[in-house]
Enzyme design. Structure first.
Site, short mmCIF file in Angstrom:
data_model
loop_
_atom_site.label_atom_id
_atom_site.label_comp_id
_atom_site.label_asym_id
_atom_site.label_seq_id
_atom_site.Cartn_x
_atom_site.Cartn_y
_atom_site.Cartn_z
N PHE A 46 0.75 -8.38 -5.55
CA PHE A 46 1.50 -9.37 -4.77
C PHE A 46 2.08 -8.68 -3.55
CE2 PHE A 46 5.15 -11.63 -3.22
CZ PHE A 46 4.68 -12.92 -3.15
N ASP A 62 3.74 -0.34 -1.07
CA ASP A 62 4.58 -1.52 -0.89
C ASP A 62 5.76 -1.39 -1.85
OD1 ASP A 62 5.87 -3.93 -0.91
OD2 ASP A 62 4.05 -5.16 -0.91
N LYS A 82 13.23 -6.80 1.27
CA LYS A 82 14.15 -7.35 0.26
C LYS A 82 15.55 -6.72 0.35
CE LYS A 82 11.10 -9.82 -2.72
NZ LYS A 82 9.72 -9.54 -3.09
C1 LIG Z 1 8.57 -10.11 -2.26
C2 LIG Z 1 7.45 -9.18 -1.97
C3 LIG Z 1 6.74 -9.24 -0.76
C4 LIG Z 1 6.96 -10.33 0.25
O1 LIG Z 1 8.25 -10.35 0.78
P1 LIG Z 1 8.78 -11.66 1.54
O2 LIG Z 1 10.08 -11.21 2.12
O3 LIG Z 1 8.93 -12.72 0.50
O4 LIG Z 1 7.76 -12.00 2.56
C5 LIG Z 1 5.77 -8.30 -0.53
N1 LIG Z 1 5.50 -7.34 -1.43
C6 LIG Z 1 6.16 -7.24 -2.60
C7 LIG Z 1 5.82 -6.14 -3.55
C8 LIG Z 1 7.15 -8.17 -2.92
O5 LIG Z 1 7.77 -8.10 -4.10
#
Ligand SMILES: *Cc1c(COP(=O)(O)O)cnc(C)c1O
Length: 413
Positions: free
Chosen positions: A147, A232, A261
């Site tokens: 994700f 990520d 985040k």
């Molecule tokens: C939440 C998340 C995203 C996307 O972040 P947004 O601020 O919602 O666009 C990307 N990668 C990971 C691993 C995430 O948990």
């Protein structure tokens, strides 16, 4: 599983939301009015322990005094200049975030998905300009179950049917391999591959922790094959997994960190790509940007977040609290009420035994007991409380969780 009936005002508020708001989420039936620390309070004055933390954007708790103070101070000066001008808070933010990551350059954006997109653009441009990949051939290896956000390019390499279906045509340039399988990754690397993009722990997939040594092998393979390793760390980073970055659990340093985040302290969206200048230096004026990325308000808050992580105390709390939480949940495994529990710092994925029902049913049972947690992918409950949660509050959450599972078990008989 019974839940307390909603009050008429809360039901009315939800009706308006569901009427006029698009239905792209299925929230818990509670309307939040205020929050402090680890607690959320609904519009009826009922208090809950927050184990969602806005998908780990609230690592430091709601309205952390240092973060609110930084925001208030900046609100009184200047909030947005765009990158057409330099702003005073920009320098301290990128300098401190680079230092936290052990890198030399930062490119600030807003949301996580934008930062992932930025990392993809970085890797492609690096591939053409530095590695010498033929035009439009750049390929990025991604992981099954990933994700990385919701943009059209990012959902192109998702394998979640809900995230993809109906959103084609999909962007080319990605190949996916099983998560945790270093040999499969090695086999997927061709001359056109510029980067490997992965979550060091897969969050949305249910706190999936790869086998020990996997991240180290990914690092060896990518280094050996002249391919960038992109971590990520949007959800796994900034203390959540018990270290500053989940990659630290294996002593691995990727070429590119993607953070978001919690970087915005739960106040504004702040994300960034962090790398060394030989990678991020590929961008020249006009080649990438964002109107709000690196705004003075974002930078002031981001700097305060980095400061909160600088002495390692938050990370240590996450480690200790996570171990306590995990030990408390052991009876669920012993009694067969959960089929697996994965934990890294204050981040837990609990797989509900199918006989007890869906994870969302258990989440409703938890809510009735004053704990807000959310299911992911059907059978898993993810617990991600603010990292400032006290040992006593962890015990409270554990007690309610054991009760909710036992009640679900009794109800099936
Ligand atoms: C939440 C998340 C995203 C996307 O972040 P947004 O601020 O919602 O666009 C990307 N990668 C990971 C691993 C995430 O948990």
């Amino acid at each position: 599983m019974g839940t307390d009936a909603l009050s008429a005002p809360q039901q009315a508020a939800i009706d308006v939301i569901e009427t006029f708001g698009a239905h792209n989420y299925a929230p818990l039936p509670v309307v939040i009015d205020s929050a402090e620390g680890v607690h959320l309070t609904d519009t009826d004055g009922r208090r809950y322990l927050d184990c969602v933390s806005a998908y780990s954007a609230m690592n430091f708790g709601h309205r952390h005094p240092a973060l609110v103070a930084a925001a208030m101070d900046q609100l009184g000066r200047v909030t947005l200049t765009s990158r057409a001008l330099y702003s005073a808070p920009f320098g301290p933010f990128v300098e401190s975030l680079a230092a936290l990551c052990g890198k030399s350059m930062v490119l600030p954006m807003n949301t996580g998905a934008e930062a992932v997109e930025t990392a993809i653009k970085t890797a492609r441009k690096w591939g053409y300009e530095v590695k010498g990949v033929a035009p439009d051939r750049a390929t990025i290896v991604v992981m099954r179950g990933n994700f990385h956000g919701r943009t059209t390019t990012i959902v192109s390499f998702s394998d979640d049917p809900d995230a993809r279906a109906g959103f084609g045509p999909f962007a080319p340039g990605f190949v996916s391999v099983p998560y945790g399988d270093a040999d499969a990754l090695d086999a997927a690397i061709t001359d056109d591959v510029v980067a490997v993009l992965l979550e060091p722990i897969q969050g949305e997939a249910g706190v999936i922790i790869p086998p020990a040594g996997y991240l180290r092998r990914v690092r060896e393979i990518t280094r050996g094959r002249g391919v960038l390793m992109i971590a990520d760390e949007i959800q796994s980073g900034l203390g959540r997994a018990g270290e500053t970055f989940a990659c630290d659990r294996e002593g691995v340093v990727p070429d590119i960190y993607v953070v978001g985040k919690a970087l915005g302290g739960g106040i504004v969206p702040v994300s960034a790509v962090v790398a060394d200048a030989d990678v991020l230096g590929v961008f020249r004026p006009g080649q990438h940007g964002s109107t709000f990325g690196g705004s003075p308000l974002a930078c002031a808050i981001g700097s305060a977040v980095v400061a909160l992580l600088s002495d390692g105390e938050v990370q240590a709390r996450s480690r200790a609290g996570g171990a306590r939480f995990r030990a408390g949940l052991q009876p669920l495994l012993d009694q067969g009420l959960a089929t697996d529990i994965r934990q890294a710092g204050l981040w837990l994925g609990v797989d509900v035994a199918p006989a007890l029902g869906a994870a969302s049913d258990l989440c409703h049972g938890l809510m009735a007991r004053g704990v807000l947690a959310k299911d992911t992918h059907g059978q898993t409950i993810r617990f991600a409380p603010p990292l400032v949660i006290s040992p006593g509050q962890i015990d409270e959450v554990v007690g309610h969780t054991l009760d909710a599972f036992c009640q679900a078990d009794a109800a099936r008989a």
